[in-house]
Design a protein around this motif. Sequence first.
Motif, PDB file in Angstrom:
ATOM      1  N   ALA A  43       0.813  -1.217   0.000  1.00 14.16           N
ATOM      2  CA  ALA A  43       0.000   0.000   0.000  1.00 14.16           C
ATOM      3  C   ALA A  43       0.848   1.269   0.000  1.00 14.16           C
ATOM      4  O   ALA A  43       0.659   2.163  -0.830  1.00 14.16           O
ATOM      5  CB  ALA A  43      -0.945  -0.017   1.207  1.00 14.16           C
ATOM      6  N   LEU A  44       1.795   1.352   0.951  1.00 14.65           N
ATOM      7  CA  LEU A  44       2.629   2.545   1.027  1.00 14.65           C
ATOM      8  C   LEU A  44       3.534   2.671  -0.196  1.00 14.65           C
ATOM      9  O   LEU A  44       3.780   3.777  -0.691  1.00 14.65           O
ATOM     10  CB  LEU A  44       3.462   2.525   2.306  1.00 14.65           C
ATOM     11  CG  LEU A  44       4.228   3.803   2.648  1.00 14.65           C
ATOM     12  CD1 LEU A  44       3.280   4.982   2.766  1.00 14.65           C
ATOM     13  CD2 LEU A  44       5.020   3.627   3.938  1.00 14.65           C
ATOM     14  N   SER A  45       4.013   1.544  -0.692  1.00 13.25           N
ATOM     15  CA  SER A  45       4.852   1.572  -1.890  1.00 13.25           C
ATOM     16  C   SER A  45       4.071   2.067  -3.098  1.00 13.25           C
ATOM     17  O   SER A  45       4.592   2.828  -3.926  1.00 13.25           O
ATOM     18  CB  SER A  45       5.420   0.170  -2.171  1.00 13.25           C
ATOM     19  OG  SER A  45       6.271  -0.239  -1.122  1.00 13.25           O
ATOM     20  N   ALA A  46       2.800   1.652  -3.214  1.00 15.10           N
ATOM     21  CA  ALA A  46       1.956   2.129  -4.315  1.00 15.10           C
ATOM     22  C   ALA A  46       1.745   3.632  -4.208  1.00 15.10           C
ATOM     23  O   ALA A  46       1.802   4.359  -5.214  1.00 15.10           O
ATOM     24  CB  ALA A  46       0.615   1.403  -4.298  1.00 15.10           C
ATOM     25  N   MET A  47       1.506   4.124  -2.994  1.00 15.36           N
ATOM     26  CA  MET A  47       1.319   5.556  -2.787  1.00 15.36           C
ATOM     27  C   MET A  47       2.575   6.330  -3.171  1.00 15.36           C
ATOM     28  O   MET A  47       2.514   7.340  -3.892  1.00 15.36           O
ATOM     29  CB  MET A  47       0.957   5.836  -1.321  1.00 15.36           C
ATOM     30  CG  MET A  47       0.886   7.326  -0.995  1.00 15.36           C
ATOM     31  SD  MET A  47       0.693   7.661   0.780  1.00 15.36           S
ATOM     32  CE  MET A  47      -1.040   7.314   0.999  1.00 15.36           C
ATOM     33  N   LEU A  48       3.737   5.859  -2.703  1.00 13.81           N
ATOM     34  CA  LEU A  48       4.987   6.548  -2.988  1.00 13.81           C
ATOM     35  C   LEU A  48       5.326   6.517  -4.476  1.00 13.81           C
ATOM     36  O   LEU A  48       5.801   7.510  -5.032  1.00 13.81           O
ATOM     37  CB  LEU A  48       6.130   5.916  -2.178  1.00 13.81           C
ATOM     38  CG  LEU A  48       6.126   6.207  -0.675  1.00 13.81           C
ATOM     39  CD1 LEU A  48       7.190   5.383   0.019  1.00 13.81           C
ATOM     40  CD2 LEU A  48       6.340   7.693  -0.412  1.00 13.81           C
ATOM     41  N   PHE A  49       5.081   5.378  -5.118  1.00 14.45           N
ATOM     42  CA  PHE A  49       5.357   5.285  -6.550  1.00 14.45           C
ATOM     43  C   PHE A  49       4.484   6.272  -7.327  1.00 14.45           C
ATOM     44  O   PHE A  49       4.968   6.991  -8.208  1.00 14.45           O
ATOM     45  CB  PHE A  49       5.122   3.861  -7.051  1.00 14.45           C
ATOM     46  CG  PHE A  49       5.327   3.723  -8.542  1.00 14.45           C
ATOM     47  CD1 PHE A  49       6.592   3.486  -9.048  1.00 14.45           C
ATOM     48  CD2 PHE A  49       4.266   3.841  -9.421  1.00 14.45           C
ATOM     49  CE1 PHE A  49       6.798   3.367 -10.421  1.00 14.45           C
ATOM     50  CE2 PHE A  49       4.456   3.724 -10.794  1.00 14.45           C
ATOM     51  CZ  PHE A  49       5.722   3.489 -11.291  1.00 14.45           C
ATOM     52  N   ARG A  50       3.195   6.315  -7.012  1.00 11.47           N
ATOM     53  CA  ARG A  50       2.288   7.200  -7.748  1.00 11.47           C
ATOM     54  C   ARG A  50       2.657   8.665  -7.542  1.00 11.47           C
ATOM     55  O   ARG A  50       2.658   9.456  -8.483  1.00 11.47           O
ATOM     56  CB  ARG A  50       0.833   6.961  -7.312  1.00 11.47           C
ATOM     57  CG  ARG A  50      -0.187   7.707  -8.175  1.00 11.47           C
ATOM     58  CD  ARG A  50      -1.599   7.292  -7.821  1.00 11.47           C
ATOM     59  NE  ARG A  50      -1.976   7.699  -6.482  1.00 11.47           N
ATOM     60  CZ  ARG A  50      -2.487   8.902  -6.196  1.00 11.47           C
ATOM     61  NH1 ARG A  50      -2.675   9.797  -7.152  1.00 11.47           N
ATOM     62  NH2 ARG A  50      -2.825   9.198  -4.956  1.00 11.47           N
ATOM     63  N   PHE A  51       2.968   9.029  -6.294  1.00 18.30           N
ATOM     64  CA  PHE A  51       3.360  10.413  -6.033  1.00 18.30           C
ATOM     65  C   PHE A  51       4.649  10.771  -6.770  1.00 18.30           C
ATOM     66  O   PHE A  51       4.740  11.808  -7.428  1.00 18.30           O
ATOM     67  CB  PHE A  51       3.538  10.646  -4.532  1.00 18.30           C
ATOM     68  CG  PHE A  51       2.256  10.868  -3.787  1.00 18.30           C
ATOM     69  CD1 PHE A  51       1.242  11.656  -4.317  1.00 18.30           C
ATOM     70  CD2 PHE A  51       2.056  10.307  -2.536  1.00 18.30           C
ATOM     71  CE1 PHE A  51       0.057  11.873  -3.633  1.00 18.30           C
ATOM     72  CE2 PHE A  51       0.884  10.520  -1.838  1.00 18.30           C
ATOM     73  CZ  PHE A  51      -0.124  11.309  -2.389  1.00 18.30           C
ATOM     74  N   SER A  52       5.669   9.917  -6.642  1.00 18.73           N
ATOM     75  CA  SER A  52       6.967  10.235  -7.234  1.00 18.73           C
ATOM     76  C   SER A  52       6.934  10.169  -8.752  1.00 18.73           C
ATOM     77  O   SER A  52       7.705  10.868  -9.422  1.00 18.73           O
ATOM     78  CB  SER A  52       8.042   9.288  -6.686  1.00 18.73           C
ATOM     79  OG  SER A  52       7.701   7.932  -6.909  1.00 18.73           O
TER      80      SER A  52
END
Length: 309
Positions: A43-52
Amino acid sequence: MFEVFLQTLPFFAIIGLGYFAVRKGVFDEAAAAYLTKFVFYFALSAMLFRFSANLQLSEILDWNVIMAYLAGTCLIYALAMGVALLRRQSFEITAFEAQCAVIGNTGFLGIPMLTLLIGPQAIGTLMLVLAVDLIVFSSLIVILVNVARSGRLTLMVFRIVGLGLLKNPMIVAMGLGLTWSSLSAPMPAVFNEFLVTLGAAATPGALFAIGASLASKSVENLSVSGWITFCKLVLHPLAVAGFALFVFDIGAFEATIIIAAAALPVAGNVYILAQHYRIAPQLVSASILISTAISILTFSMTVGWLAAL
């Protein structure tokens, strides 16, 4: 400040919900561990990937921001180490006390909470804070402990550090996202929706997981854990504020973010390292529990003070 407190209260309420779910037996520790893995790896990795993936490295890379946060963090790190050495602690315990004094819960608490409080535009600066914590200080603790145990610095230590960084999903997610952005590749609608849906689980999942992990922690050695909590919640943001506002030429928005990030409670990954190396896990556990509980008030006070500047 009261308005900020009301805004942050739902986040800490979810943490409390996770805590009582484990304490009352609705969730057990094994379930909490798996929830943490889900948030950390997915979940957090998906959020960080989308933001970055929607950021340009050239737009977010600000060396003044990095140096202000790094300088303030190093100052408190050195202070915590000095106090521990004066108490005649072993070098290993000293290193972990210093780690607790400066490493905040940016990944699980800071990014979800501050991006919702301030807005998605905060993510770029938060990523710089997270990168400093992970690359500099998470590497430093591994180096210090291994040098203390072996008496020398070997290439094997650097191999351990390098592999740890490469296996960290938050670093991987940010790196892949920025790479995607640099290629100017369009984000397919289906893939973007997948990331949005999965990433939406990061905030409630991370907060619930923090609370669940606190349920197994206890308060011991109150004087030392209280001192560490004071370093983390009061001295660390003050030190970062000093360098951000008076030494480095940093905009008010970026300064607000790094000071708020410095005001976060002790990160749970410090406890994982303490358990792995079998170095003062009870002290680290107490520092996490106390700092998280007190941060309900101190974080709101810090953000309220920053909003008034």
